[in-house]
Write an enzyme that holds these catalytic residues in place. Structure first.
Site, PDB file in Angstrom:
ATOM      1  N   CYS A  43       0.837  -1.201   0.000  1.00 47.36           N
ATOM      2  CA  CYS A  43       0.000   0.000   0.000  1.00 47.36           C
ATOM      3  C   CYS A  43       0.869   1.247   0.000  1.00 47.36           C
ATOM      4  O   CYS A  43       2.099   1.159   0.047  1.00 47.36           O
ATOM      5  CB  CYS A  43      -0.935   0.001   1.213  1.00 47.36           C
ATOM      6  SG  CYS A  43      -0.049   0.197   2.780  1.00 47.36           S
ATOM      7  N   CYS A  80       3.461   1.691   2.686  1.00 49.05           N
ATOM      8  CA  CYS A  80       4.722   0.980   2.435  1.00 49.05           C
ATOM      9  C   CYS A  80       5.646   1.837   1.565  1.00 49.05           C
ATOM     10  O   CYS A  80       6.828   2.017   1.879  1.00 49.05           O
ATOM     11  CB  CYS A  80       4.463  -0.348   1.716  1.00 49.05           C
ATOM     12  SG  CYS A  80       3.459  -1.518   2.618  1.00 49.05           S
ATOM     13  N   ASP A 104       9.432  27.112 -32.366  1.00 48.01           N
ATOM     14  CA  ASP A 104      10.481  27.472 -33.314  1.00 48.01           C
ATOM     15  C   ASP A 104       9.815  27.466 -34.685  1.00 48.01           C
ATOM     16  O   ASP A 104       8.782  26.816 -34.873  1.00 48.01           O
ATOM     17  CB  ASP A 104      11.599  26.431 -33.236  1.00 48.01           C
ATOM     18  CG  ASP A 104      12.618  26.607 -34.345  1.00 48.01           C
ATOM     19  OD1 ASP A 104      13.073  27.737 -34.547  1.00 48.01           O
ATOM     20  OD2 ASP A 104      12.913  25.606 -35.026  1.00 48.01           O
ATOM     21  N   ASP A 140      13.124  21.706 -32.802  1.00 46.18           N
ATOM     22  CA  ASP A 140      13.681  20.493 -33.404  1.00 46.18           C
ATOM     23  C   ASP A 140      15.181  20.550 -33.631  1.00 46.18           C
ATOM     24  O   ASP A 140      15.793  19.547 -33.959  1.00 46.18           O
ATOM     25  CB  ASP A 140      12.998  20.213 -34.747  1.00 46.18           C
ATOM     26  CG  ASP A 140      13.467  21.178 -35.839  1.00 46.18           C
ATOM     27  OD1 ASP A 140      13.687  22.369 -35.527  1.00 46.18           O
ATOM     28  OD2 ASP A 140      13.623  20.736 -36.993  1.00 46.18           O
ATOM     29  N   ASP A 171      17.774  24.903 -30.539  1.00 52.44           N
ATOM     30  CA  ASP A 171      16.597  24.979 -29.667  1.00 52.44           C
ATOM     31  C   ASP A 171      16.844  24.339 -28.299  1.00 52.44           C
ATOM     32  O   ASP A 171      16.036  24.510 -27.381  1.00 52.44           O
ATOM     33  CB  ASP A 171      15.401  24.263 -30.320  1.00 52.44           C
ATOM     34  CG  ASP A 171      14.968  24.935 -31.613  1.00 52.44           C
ATOM     35  OD1 ASP A 171      15.011  26.169 -31.670  1.00 52.44           O
ATOM     36  OD2 ASP A 171      14.600  24.213 -32.551  1.00 52.44           O
TER      37      ASP A 171
END
Length: 868
Positions: free
Chosen positions: A17, A20, A448, A645, A649
């Site tokens: 649980c 724990c 971008d 990409d 960037d």
């Protein structure tokens, strides 16, 4: 932080649980040198960054009362292999099923003996009547014993945690079941005494107050709940299971003699040659060295349309060859493969906690001790209020068994696991639960431009070179060959297509960051770039201003050219906007977020692109380090998502609250991002934001249910409604059932995320569709309609010829793509529209003949003829 600091992952055994997981996490956090400690109840894993060796971590977990061993990371092994943890999980599931069957079988018998007479069911004579009271109680105890034995783990774990002062769910169940059992045994002895003393009143009193059925029922119902929970949790990992099964067990390896032989996929090594035929899955990442095929990559990218692959193209392990045959050289296997890295990303995302999970963690740490105190207070309170021990015990045991904190521990991880798995199915890889939560709060989405909003494949669209046009373009192309910049590649491609050759090789080449390039071709010195470079070369603004504004005003990017310090003219390049960009931006704005374009391009071009897609703001002329600063400024106003990409960037992606990288972008951009889009669709940004919002909403629903359930259930179990007209008092068996159902409800609610659908734009994604920029809804003029200074400036529309070619044999969009590609290669062809429905191709060309077009289609494998 030490030099040896690195990410570690361990499998933790014995957790049942959230109490724990909270205890393990707190125990490990106390070790010096630990950082970013996170324990996941769903996957039974501990992840952290640590400056020491494994033994200290394992010992800390052991002292907390649990087991731990280093997990086999998928980045270190083959994706299709089963780790020890998965084998343990399967064994545990089988054991749980056995426990369930035995528990239910004996529970049914026990309930028949204990309560059957209430429904008029007959009992054997030796169990009926006051004289047989002890036999009646002993039979119940004997039927309860197998249930107690097969579920002994609750007692072993529960009391062990209790003695270590870290009680958990097992402790609640163990104490509740033990209390019921002890009271039943006490009642048995009291009846035995009553029979011996002739005190039938005492016998009658305890005959109907045996708690053996409650003890057995509690254990059996908790086991039912845990088994159903296990099945439900197993479904949350379906996406990962599907990914693991993608890699085939067998592969065809090509020997030096050209013969093919079958081998285990796990035995492949980089450099070996494999053969992949139609209907086979690719066994490892490889590069095609011969043949051609259509490859279905939908399992990795979510894109259902197969992609044509030929020599030089890369194929990914786990993708499926729809048709064709290829030979390929293996480039990566095991943990280095793309598939293994995707699985590792999704697993890590499931193991990482969202910030919202901290609420449940804080509560879980004190929840179980608090419940035990409430149960004790309930027992003492009812005794003090004049009720008998039986009534007080019923209330106390009900409090214990209804208060399982499993629902709290599962609320976040199951939703994150399902959410990230669903994202992976659709080509969206989310690296952490924190990224999912941040996506749901984004106020600014920054794109971008090149390669993100646009396709990243610019073409030459305008030429305003004053003198010696061909020689100048050839010289510029010679310089640009060394730049590898997309705009430079467009000039090189144009010069190659026109057959323009430079008089000499470029020398003294240099790249000027944020400005352009310089170099010598022959005896002449060339500078190609933006206005800042022209100023450095001594060119007056009035000389190039008209060209700059005219080209940029059409949304094209101007490359200004100076020769020997004098302005020579400009070359305009045009990069098509992605077909789904405008609609995706509109969807983002509907969510309440603002859209920015952030680019190093000149302001006029950037503004034209921004207007075309509907961006709120455009920030142009920004160098890579400037992008990071602009993101930092926006972050002060609200959560920022950066979409990019390229290598330039990466700083901005790192600075943003959530970085989103286009999967086809650079490795550095992908590594810097929190979310990776495997496809180039801008619409996937919208999908990622919606997925984040849906997942966090699901987590909030789960947490609300878990808190509400306990806030309502504990008082009712304690008996606060007993002295009301309702006279409501929960039986411990009902409490155990309710506790089990709460966990099942949370997991089932999370599974609703499996019905999440990605954002679909109205733009057709087929091979013969897509914005050509200049079409309906696009504010940018295309190269073919940009007005004056056209590349084909000597040719008018009246010189064009249009042919309608009927094409037989096209069966799908792949056929359409092949036919279109074949026709476009014919010299003089300006545009091609291929229709699968009409079975024809409409071709506009200047110099090409209909015979050449028909021959090209036939060479592609289809029947073609001109429609009169």
């Amino acid at each position: 932080m030490g030099d040896n600091m690195k990410k570690r992952k361990y499998t933790v055994t014995g957790m049942t649980c959230s109490a724990c997981s909270a205890h393990v996490e707190n125990s490990v956090k106390k070790l010096p040198g630990t950082y970013k400690v996170s324990v996941n109840l769903l996957t039974s894993t501990l992840t952290l960054e640590y400056d020491g060796d494994d033994s200290a971590i394992i010992e800390a977990v052991r002292k907390a009362g649990y087991g731990a061993y280093p997990s086999e990371s998928l980045s270190e092994g083959r994706a299709g292999d089963k780790s020890a943890a998965r084998s343990d999980a399967e064994r545990a599931a089988r054991e749980m099923k056995t426990r369930l069957i035995i528990s239910l079988a004996f529970m049914i018998l026990l309930m028949y003996v204990a309560m059957g007479h209430m429904l008029g069911a007959p009992l054997p004579a030796f169990l009926s009547g006051t004289a047989n009271a002890v036999s009646y109680a002993l039979v119940q105890l004997l039927l309860c014993a197998p249930i107690l034995y097969v579920n002994r783990a609750y007692f072993v774990n529960g009391f062990s945690r209790l003695f270590k002062r870290a009680p958990n769910m097992d402790s609640l169940v163990a104490v509740g079941a033990t209390a019921s059992l002890v009271y039943g045994i006490f009642a048995l002895f009291r009846m035995s005494y009553g029979l011996g003393a002739g005190d039938t009143a005492t016998v009658e009193r305890y005959l109907h107050s045996l708690y053996f059925e409650s003890s057995g029922m509690i254990l059996a119902l908790v086991t039912v709940g845990k088994y159903l929970e296990t099945l439900s949790k197993k479904r949350t990992g379906d996406a990962l299971g599907k990914l693991r099964k993608l890699v085939p067990e067998k592969a065809l390896i090509v020997g030096e003699d050209g013969a093919e032989r079958e081998t285990e996929s796990s035995a492949l090594t980089p450099g070996e040659i494999i053969a992949v035929k139609a209907g086979m899955s690719v066994p490892a990442d490889a590069e095609i060295i011969g043949g051609a095929a259509f490859v279905n990559e939908s399992a990795l990218t979510g894109e259902s349309v197969p992609v044509e692959k030929g020599a030089g193209d890369k194929i990914t392990g786990g993708t499926f060859v729809k048709s064709g045959y290829v030979k390929a050289k293996v480039t990566a296997v095991g943990g280095e493969s793309v598939l293994a890295k995707i699985i590792a990303l999704v697993e890590d995302a499931g193991a990482a906690k969202a910030p919202i999970a901290k609420i449940a963690d804080k509560v879980s740490g004190i929840f179980v001790p608090a419940v035990m105190l409430i149960a004790l207070a309930t027992f003492i309170g009812w005794l003090a209020g004049g009720e008998d021990a039986e009534f007080a015990l019923t209330a106390a045991v009900s409090v214990l068994v209804i208060s399982c904190p499993c629902a709290l521990g599962l609320a976040t991880p199951v939703a994150v696991m399902v959410g990230t798995g669903k994202g992976a199915e659709n080509g969206i890889l989310v690296k952490s639960g924190e990224a999912l939560e941040t996506l749901s709060k984004v106020k600014y989405v920054v794109f971008d431009k090149t390669g993100t909003v646009t396709e990243g494949r610019p073409e030459v669209a305008d030429i305003t070179i004053r003198e010696n046009t061909d020689e100048t373009i050839a010289a510029v192309a010679a310089l640009e060959k060394k730049s590898e910049h997309p705009l430079g590649e467009a000039v090189v491609a144009y010069a190659t297509a026109k057959g323009l050759k430079s008089v000499a090789e470029a020398t003294e080449y240099s790249t000027l960051q944020g400005r352009g390039i310089k170099g010598k071709v022959g005896s002449d010195e060339y500078a190609v770039g933006n206005a800042r470079l022209m100023e450095e070369c001594g060119v007056q603004a009035c000389e190039y201003e008209n060209d700059l504004q005219e080209i940029a005003g059409r949304g094209h990017t101007p490359l200004l050219v100076a020769v020997n310090g004098k302005y020579a003219g400009a070359i305009g390049t045009f990069d098509k906007i992605k077909p789904d960009a405008k609609e995706a931006v509109a969807e983002i704005k509907k969510s309440g977020a603002k859209v920015y374009i952030l680019t190093g391009d000149n302001p006029l071009t950037a503004r034209a692109v921004g207007d075309a897609v509907g961006a709120d703001e455009v920030i142009a002329g920004v160098l890579p380090d400037g992008k990071e600063k602009e993101i930092a400024k926006l972050a002060q106003k609200g959560k920022v998502a950066m979409v990019g990409d390229g290598i330039n960037d990466a700083p901005a992606l790192m600075r943003a609250d959530v970085g989103i990288a286009i999967g086809s972008g650079s490795d550095i951009a992908v590594d810097s991002a929190d979310v990776i889009l495997m496809k180039d669709n801008v619409a996937d940004v919208v999908t990622a934001m919606r997925l984040g919002a849906r997942t966090i909403r699901n987590i909030k629903e789960n947490l609300f249910w878990a808190f509400f359930y306990n806030a309502l259930g504990i008082p009712v179990a304690a008996g606060v409604l007993y002295h009301t007209p309702l006279r409501l008092m929960l039986n411990p068996m009902i409490g155990a059932l309710a506790m089990s159902l709460s966990s099942i409800f949370v997991v089932t609610n999370a599974l609703r995320l499996k019905f999440f659908k990605p954002t679909a734009t109205s733009v057709a994604k087929s091979a013969d569709a897509g914005c050509e920029c200049g079409g309906e809804g696009c504010a940018l003029p295309s190269p073919a309609t940009s007005g004056q200074n056209e590349i084909n400036d000597e040719r008018s529309v009246n010189d064009m010829k249009e042919y309608v070619i009927s094409v037989e044999g096209m069966m799908c969009m792949h056929c359409v793509a092949r036919v279109k590609a074949a026709i476009e290669k014919v010299s003089g062809v300006e545009s091609v529209e291929v229709s699968l429905e009409k079975k024809n191709a409409v071709v506009t060309c200047s110099t090409g003949s209909v015979e050449e077009i028909v021959a090209a289609v036939a060479a592609a494998g289809y029947e073609a003829k001109e429609t009169k």
